[in-house]
Design a protein around this motif. Structure first.
Motif, mmCIF file in Angstrom:
data_model
loop_
_atom_site.group_PDB
_atom_site.id
_atom_site.type_symbol
_atom_site.label_atom_id
_atom_site.label_comp_id
_atom_site.label_asym_id
_atom_site.label_seq_id
_atom_site.Cartn_x
_atom_site.Cartn_y
_atom_site.Cartn_z
ATOM 1 N N UNK A 25 49.942 21.113 18.133
ATOM 2 C CA UNK A 25 50.321 21.655 16.829
ATOM 3 C C UNK A 25 51.741 22.224 16.876
ATOM 4 N N UNK A 26 52.077 22.887 17.976
ATOM 5 C CA UNK A 26 53.443 23.419 18.146
ATOM 6 C C UNK A 26 54.479 22.299 18.204
ATOM 7 N N UNK A 27 54.056 21.092 18.562
ATOM 8 C CA UNK A 27 54.944 19.922 18.595
ATOM 9 C C UNK A 27 54.927 19.170 17.258
ATOM 10 N N UNK A 28 54.401 19.843 16.211
ATOM 11 C CA UNK A 28 54.295 19.268 14.866
ATOM 12 C C UNK A 28 53.402 18.031 14.814
ATOM 13 N N UNK A 29 52.393 18.017 15.659
ATOM 14 C CA UNK A 29 51.385 16.963 15.643
ATOM 15 C C UNK A 29 50.132 17.573 15.032
ATOM 16 N N UNK A 30 49.594 16.931 14.023
ATOM 17 C CA UNK A 30 48.383 17.428 13.392
ATOM 18 C C UNK A 30 47.205 17.161 14.328
ATOM 19 N N UNK A 31 46.530 18.235 14.757
ATOM 20 C CA UNK A 31 45.466 18.100 15.747
ATOM 21 C C UNK A 31 44.179 18.753 15.277
ATOM 22 N N UNK A 32 43.098 18.018 15.401
ATOM 23 C CA UNK A 32 41.769 18.541 15.085
ATOM 24 C C UNK A 32 41.150 19.112 16.356
ATOM 25 N N UNK A 33 40.209 20.014 16.149
ATOM 26 C CA UNK A 33 39.464 20.632 17.251
ATOM 27 C C UNK A 33 37.987 20.442 16.957
ATOM 28 N N UNK A 34 37.212 20.186 18.005
ATOM 29 C CA UNK A 34 35.758 20.116 17.872
ATOM 30 C C UNK A 34 35.153 20.831 19.067
ATOM 31 N N UNK A 35 34.302 21.809 18.774
ATOM 32 C CA UNK A 35 33.670 22.509 19.880
ATOM 33 C C UNK A 35 33.062 23.830 19.477
ATOM 34 N N UNK A 36 32.917 24.705 20.451
ATOM 35 C CA UNK A 36 32.248 25.987 20.281
ATOM 36 C C UNK A 36 32.892 26.858 19.203
ATOM 37 N N UNK A 37 34.211 26.858 19.110
ATOM 38 C CA UNK A 37 34.891 27.709 18.134
ATOM 39 C C UNK A 37 34.908 27.122 16.732
ATOM 40 N N UNK A 38 34.436 25.888 16.592
ATOM 41 C CA UNK A 38 34.366 25.259 15.281
ATOM 42 C C UNK A 38 34.991 23.884 15.273
ATOM 43 N N UNK A 39 34.914 23.247 14.113
ATOM 44 C CA UNK A 39 35.455 21.902 13.923
ATOM 45 C C UNK A 39 36.430 21.925 12.763
ATOM 46 N N UNK A 40 37.539 21.251 12.933
ATOM 47 C CA UNK A 40 38.509 21.158 11.853
ATOM 48 C C UNK A 40 39.897 20.894 12.373
ATOM 49 N N UNK A 41 40.830 20.832 11.444
ATOM 50 C CA UNK A 41 42.232 20.657 11.810
ATOM 51 C C UNK A 41 42.858 22.043 11.826
ATOM 52 N N UNK A 42 43.502 22.372 12.934
ATOM 53 C CA UNK A 42 44.082 23.710 13.074
ATOM 54 C C UNK A 42 45.014 24.007 11.917
ATOM 55 N N UNK A 43 44.955 25.207 11.406
ATOM 56 C CA UNK A 43 44.175 26.373 11.824
ATOM 57 C C UNK A 43 42.842 26.508 11.078
ATOM 58 N N UNK A 44 42.428 25.509 10.342
ATOM 59 C CA UNK A 44 41.250 25.604 9.478
ATOM 60 C C UNK A 44 40.010 25.022 10.174
ATOM 61 N N UNK A 45 39.184 25.912 10.709
ATOM 62 C CA UNK A 45 37.981 25.475 11.412
ATOM 63 C C UNK A 45 36.735 25.923 10.663
ATOM 64 N N UNK A 46 35.716 25.082 10.716
ATOM 65 C CA UNK A 46 34.408 25.406 10.148
ATOM 66 C C UNK A 46 33.419 25.552 11.294
ATOM 67 N N UNK A 47 32.427 26.395 11.108
ATOM 68 C CA UNK A 47 31.417 26.640 12.130
ATOM 69 C C UNK A 47 30.730 25.329 12.496
ATOM 70 N N UNK A 48 30.471 25.161 13.791
ATOM 71 C CA UNK A 48 29.780 23.967 14.276
ATOM 72 C C UNK A 48 28.394 24.338 14.769
#
Length: 187
Positions: free
Chosen positions: A130-153
């Motif tokens: 994300x700091x390199x201006x690449x849109x990155x999604x996250x999936x895991x314990x802290x939630x799912x979504x595209x940073x910084x917007x995560x939803x509970x998993x």
């Protein structure tokens, strides 16, 4: 675009196992008979704790309008297909279905597995991208979504159908990468 299961199932396979429902357009896959929608194919995974209920769930899905049932063992219902390796194939089938109906450039997946540190490492990777201006999604314990917007998993690693749905959705939202926690149980 409409797709039929025959297009997915016979991708490089012998065509002798064709059934009439396979050539009909369908509306994706479902793993939960309570939420199956008309025209979906229900995947009936055998329950390890209550295998006797698998047939009941499959019949309930057909009663709700499922096009057919794909199961690991013969459940004695129709229309159905017995596919012992369905757990291994269902994610690829879902991906093919999604790409056929709404083509996107798939996200590049970075998966982290191991005993400790999955959450930290997968999140750090996502933050760095994300700091390199690449849109990155996250999936895991802290939630799912595209940073910084995560939803509970509900799970660290989702089932294959939900994982493919989210990956496709992330790509539609412009994500280039997905940094995911891949639990040993989920794998």
């Amino acid at each position: 675009m409409m797709i039929n299961f025959q297009d997915i199932y016979h991708n490089g396979r012998d065509q002798d196992h064709t059934q009439s429902w396979m050539s009909e357009p369908f509306k994706g896959f479902s793993l939960d008979s309570r939420y199956v929608q008309h025209g979906q194919i229900f995947i009936a995974l055998t329950s390890y704790s209550q295998p006797e209920k698998t047939r009941q769930f499959a019949q309930a899905a057909l009663d709700k309008g499922a096009l057919a049932v794909i199961s690991e063992t013969d459940l004695g219902i129709a229309p159905a297909l017995v596919c012992p390796q369905v757990r291994r194939l269902m994610g690829q089938w879902q991906k093919q279905y999604l790409q056929a109906t709404t083509p996107v450039q798939a996200v590049r997946v970075l998966a982290v597995t191991g005993t400790n540190g999955k959450t930290t490492i997968s999140r750090l990777v996502a933050e760095l991208l994300t700091l390199q201006n690449k849109k990155c999604a996250v999936m895991g314990t802290t939630g799912n979504g595209i940073l910084p917007h995560l939803e509970v998993s509900s799970h660290t690693t989702l089932d294959a159908l939900h994982l493919q749905n989210l990956m496709h959705d992330f790509a539609l939202q412009g994500a280039e990468f997905a940094s995911i926690e891949a639990s040993s149980h989920g794998l």
